[in-house]
Design a protein around this motif. Structure first.
Motif, PDB file in Angstrom:
ATOM      1  N   GLU A  99       0.837  -1.208   0.000  1.00 25.22           N
ATOM      2  CA  GLU A  99       0.000   0.000   0.000  1.00 25.22           C
ATOM      3  C   GLU A  99       0.870   1.257   0.000  1.00 25.22           C
ATOM      4  N   PHE A 100       1.971   1.230   0.726  1.00 21.58           N
ATOM      5  CA  PHE A 100       2.920   2.343   0.728  1.00 21.58           C
ATOM      6  C   PHE A 100       3.518   2.537  -0.666  1.00 21.58           C
ATOM      7  N   SER A 107       5.965  10.092  -3.280  1.00 18.81           N
ATOM      8  CA  SER A 107       5.993  11.494  -2.856  1.00 18.81           C
ATOM      9  C   SER A 107       6.954  11.691  -1.693  1.00 18.81           C
ATOM     10  N   TYR A 108       7.049  10.686  -0.812  1.00 12.24           N
ATOM     11  CA  TYR A 108       8.007  10.781   0.300  1.00 12.24           C
ATOM     12  C   TYR A 108       9.423  10.929  -0.250  1.00 12.24           C
ATOM     13  N   GLY A 113      13.985  15.030  -2.829  1.00 11.85           N
ATOM     14  CA  GLY A 113      14.815  15.334  -3.991  1.00 11.85           C
ATOM     15  C   GLY A 113      15.224  14.135  -4.807  1.00 11.85           C
ATOM     16  N   ILE A 114      14.659  12.963  -4.521  1.00  9.55           N
ATOM     17  CA  ILE A 114      14.995  11.751  -5.273  1.00  9.55           C
ATOM     18  C   ILE A 114      14.082  11.659  -6.492  1.00  9.55           C
ATOM     19  N   SER A 115      14.679  11.466  -7.671  1.00  5.02           N
ATOM     20  CA  SER A 115      13.915  11.311  -8.901  1.00  5.02           C
ATOM     21  C   SER A 115      14.338  10.016  -9.585  1.00  5.02           C
ATOM     22  N   PHE A 116      13.679   9.676 -10.696  1.00  2.00           N
ATOM     23  CA  PHE A 116      13.828   8.344 -11.261  1.00  2.00           C
ATOM     24  C   PHE A 116      14.152   8.382 -12.749  1.00  2.00           C
ATOM     25  N   ARG A 546      11.429   4.423   8.605  1.00  2.45           N
ATOM     26  CA  ARG A 546      10.514   5.544   8.833  1.00  2.45           C
ATOM     27  C   ARG A 546       9.567   5.240   9.992  1.00  2.45           C
ATOM     28  N   LEU A 547       9.000   4.032   9.986  1.00  2.00           N
ATOM     29  CA  LEU A 547       8.082   3.663  11.059  1.00  2.00           C
ATOM     30  C   LEU A 547       8.801   3.543  12.400  1.00  2.00           C
ATOM     31  N   ALA A 548      10.011   2.976  12.380  1.00  4.40           N
ATOM     32  CA  ALA A 548      10.766   2.843  13.623  1.00  4.40           C
ATOM     33  C   ALA A 548      11.091   4.209  14.212  1.00  4.40           C
ATOM     34  N   GLY A 549      11.541   5.150  13.367  1.00  2.43           N
ATOM     35  CA  GLY A 549      11.856   6.488  13.861  1.00  2.43           C
ATOM     36  C   GLY A 549      10.645   7.196  14.413  1.00  2.43           C
TER      37      GLY A 549
END
Length: 556
Positions: A99-100, A107-108, A113-116, A546-549
Motif C-alpha cells: 500500500e505504501f 511522494s516521500y 529530492g529523489i527522482s527516477f 521511517r516507522l521505527a523512527g
C-alpha cells in the motif's frame, strides 16, 4: 540519559529512522562499528532500484498497474505459510508495504529530492504462473544517483543535525549487548575499536581500545543482515534449497556480519524466518575488488542462453531475469549438479551491449553521476556494452570471448577443474533455439519472453536486443560467462509489530526496543516471505526505518 534514542547501524534504515527522529525534535546517538567513510552502509553500493506501483513513470510508458495486481504478485511470491506464528506480523507488514508503494512512497522520496530514470525496469518476471511468483509488469524504478543518491538525503540530514548538536555520530563503536532495566531496553554497551582509515566498504580492524555504555529511552536496531558472513549463511541454509555451494562469492561488505541478531536474541528478542534468504545465481568475481570475495551481479535482459555446469540448457522458468530462488533451488537440488558451484551464460556482443547491467553504484557511473545524456548515448544507442561491462569482459576472470562455438567451449573448459562441456552438445541446443528466432509463433518459452519484453517500449529501447541467432557471426563475437552464487540478503529477522517494536519470544512488546531494515526482515520479521520482487530492499529499509523512527519518537 545521553540521548532520547540510540540508533544502532548507520546504513539506510538507521539513517531514515534518524531523519524521522530529528524531524520530531529528538536527540539521537548513532552508533556504528565502521568509520565515517561508511555512512550509508551497503545501500550506498546498490543499483538504486525501488519498487513502485502505478507510478507516473509507469503510466508515461503505457504500463497499467494497480494495488490489486501488485498485491496478487506479492502474495503469490511471498507464499506466507506460517501465518499463525512466524508470518503473523510479516504478512501484515507486507500488505502495509505494498500500500505504501502504491501510495505515499513516491511522494516521500521526491520530497527529499529523489527522482527516477524514465524507463521502468522489469525485474524478477517470475515462474510463469498468474498466481505464482513474479512481477506481472515492470516496477523497478532506478533512482537518479543509484543507491548513492537514495542514501544522500538521509546522510545529509544526519550530518546537518550533527553540526547542530542534535545527532551524535559514534563511529568505530561496536555494540556487544543491550542494557535492560526492569524488562525494558534502556541502552547499549560495547567496545570502541581502533581508528581505521580504510576506504568505504573495505574491511577494517577489530582492535579494541576501550569500552562504552550509552543510555536512552529507546534503541533502534538497524544493523543489517548476514550476507557477508558465509558461516551464518551456511548455518541457516534451508533444506528446501539443497546444500550451499562449497564456494560462494559475496555481494555485500564484510561488516554485514549478522552478529547483532544473536545479541538481540540473547536479550529476549524473537528471531523468525531465519531460513529465508535471497542469493543470486548470476554472480561475477570482481576484477577490481573492494571487500573479500567482492562480487557483482549481472542484471540480465531476457536473451542470453543459460546452461548448467554440465552444458544443459536450463528449463523454464529458469530464464535470465525470471525466478531468482527457483533457479538457485534447481541448481542446488538437481542431483548431478550438486557438486558444481557454477552455471553459464552463452551470449553475443549484441546482447550484452543492450542487455547486460551490473549491480552497484560504482558499476553505473552514468546514472550515479545523474548524467542523463551519457546514459541515453551509451545504453540506448551504443554498439558497445556500457564501459563497466566491457571492463569485466576484458579483465574479468569469468568472461571468455571467441568467434566460434568450438573455440568458445574450449576456453570455457579452462575455467573449471576439468573439461566437462561438449562443443557439439552446446551447438545442437543453440541451433535448436536459433531455428525459433524468426518464428512469430515460437514454441520456445525464452523466445516468447523476448517477444513479450519487446512489446514494452522501455525494454525495446534499452534492455532487450532484437531477436537474432546466437550463432550469427554478425552479432558476435560469442561470449561465455561463468556464473557463481552470490550472497546478498536476509529475508527473516527480528519480529516486530506494525510500529516496529521488537517482540519477545512470548509475542509481547519489549519496551524500548525497535528494529528496522534487514535486521527486521525489512519489517515484521520477513515481509517478503519466501521471494522478493526486487526494488524492495531499499524500499523496505525506508519503510521500516521511517516507522521505527516515528514510533520511537512517540514513545521516547
Amino acid at each position: 540519559m545521553e540521548a532520547d534514542v540510540i540508533v544502532v547501524g548507520a546504513g539506510l534504515a538507521g539513517l531514515v529512522a534518524t531523519h524521522e527522529l530529528i524531524r520530531r525534535g529528538k536527540r539521537v546517538i548513532v552508533v556504528d562499528q565502521e568509520n565515517a567513510a561508511n555512512l550509508g552502509g551497503q545501500a550506498f553500493w546498490s543499483f538504486g532500484g525501488l519498487f513502485l506501483v502505478d507510478s507516473p513513470e509507469q503510466r508515461r510508458v503505457g504500463i497499467r498497474d494497480s494495488l490489486d495486481l501488485a498485491w496478487n504478485d506479492w502474495s503469490g511470491s511471498a507464499g506466507f505459510d506460517r501465518l499463525d506464528d512466524e508470518d503473523a506480523w510479516a504478512a501484515r507488514w507486507a500488505r502495509a508495504y505494498v500500500e505504501f508503494a502504491a501510495g505515499e512512497k513516491r511522494s516521500y522520496l521526491t520530497d527529499l529530492g529523489i527522482s527516477f530514470v524514465p524507463s521502468v525496469g522489469w525485474a524478477e518476471r517470475g515462474d510463469l504462473r498468474a498466481d505464482g511468483h513474479g512481477n506481472s509488469v515492470p516496477r523497478f524504478h532506478v533512482a537518479w544517483g543509484t543507491g548513492t543518491g537514495v542514501v544522500a538525503p538521509f546522510t545529509e540530514s544526519a550530518l546537518r543535525a550533527a553540526d547542530a548538536g542534535r545527532v551524535i555520530l559514534r563511529h568505530r563503536h561496536r555494540v556487544d549487548g543491550l542494557v535492560l532495566s526492569e524488562g525494558a531496553v534502556t541502552g547499549v554497551r560495547g567496545v570502541v575499536l581502533a581508528d581505521d582509515d580504510a576506504e568505504r566498504g573495505a574491511p577494517s580492524n577489530r582492535d579494541i581500545v576501550g569500552e562504552f555504555e550509552f543510555s536512552a529511552a529507546a534503541v533502534v536496531l538497524a544493523t543489517g543482515g548476514i550476507g557477508g558472513n558465509h558461516e551464518i549463511v551456511r548455518r541457516h541454509w534451508p533444506a528446501r534449497m539443497g546444500t550451499p555451494p562449497k564456494r560462494m562469492i559475496t555481494g555485500v561488505p564484510a561488516y554485514v556480519d549478522g552478529r547483532m541478531l544473536d545479541i538481540a536474541a540473547d536479550a529476549g528478542a524473537r528471531l523468525v524466518n531465519r531460513d529465508r534468504m535471497w542469493h543470486y545465481t548470476e554472480g561475477l568475481r570482481n576484477w577490481n575488488p573492494i571487500w573479500p570475495e567482492h562480487a557483482i551481479r549481472i542484471l540480465p535482459g531476457p536473451s542470453s542462453m543459460w546452461f548448467d555446469a554440465l552444458g544443459r540448457r536450463l528449463p523454464e522458468p529458469y530464464l535470465p531475469g525470471y525466478d531468482t530462488l527457483g533457479t538457485l533451488r534447481y541448481l542446488r537440488t538437481t542431483p548431478d549438479l550438486v557438486d558444481h558451484d557454477h552455471s553459464w551464460f552463452i551470449t553475443t556482443q549484441r546482447i550484452i551491449a543492450k542487455e547486460f547491467a551490473l549491480s552497484g553504484s560504482e558499476q553505473n557511473p552514468d546514472i550515479t553521476a545523474k548524467n542523463k545524456l551519457g546514459m541515453i548515448r551509451e545504453r540506448a544507442f551504443g554498439k558497445q556494452a556500457p564501459a563497466p561491462v566491457e571492463a569485466f569482459k576484458k579483465y574479468g576472470a569469468d568472461f571468455v570471448v571467441a568467434e566460434t562455438i568450438d573455440e568458445l567451449v574450449a576456453k570455457m573448459n579452462t575455467l573449471t577443474d576439468r573439461p566437462v562441456l561438449s562443443a557439439a552438445g552446446l551447438r545442437d541446443q543453440i541451433l535448436s533455439r536459433d531455428l525459433q528466432v524468426n518464428n512469430a509463433f515460437s514454441k520456445d518459452a525464452q523466445i516468447q519472453g523476448i517477444h513479450n519484453s519487446r512489446r514494452y517500449l522501455g525494454d525495446r529501447i534499452t534492455r532487450t536486443a532484437a531477436p537474432h541467432r546466437i550463432l550469427d557471426r554478425a552479432a558476435g563475437p560469442l561470449i561465455g560467462v561463468k556464473l557463481h552464487v552470490l550472497t546478498r540478503k536476509t529475508l527473516g529477522g527480528l519480529q516486530t509489530d506494525l510500529r516496529s517494536r521488537a517482540l519477545g519470544d512470548d509475542g509481547t512488546v519489549i519496551p524500548g526496543l525497535y528494529a528496522a531494515g534487514e535486521a527486521a526482515g525489512f519489517g515484521g520479521g520477513g515481509l517478503h516471505g519466501y521471494n522478493a520482487l526486487e526494488g524492495t530492499f531499499l524500499g523496505g529499509c525506508i519503510f521500516s526505518g521511517r516507522l521505527a523512527g516515528r514510533s520511537a519518537a512517540e514513545d521516547a
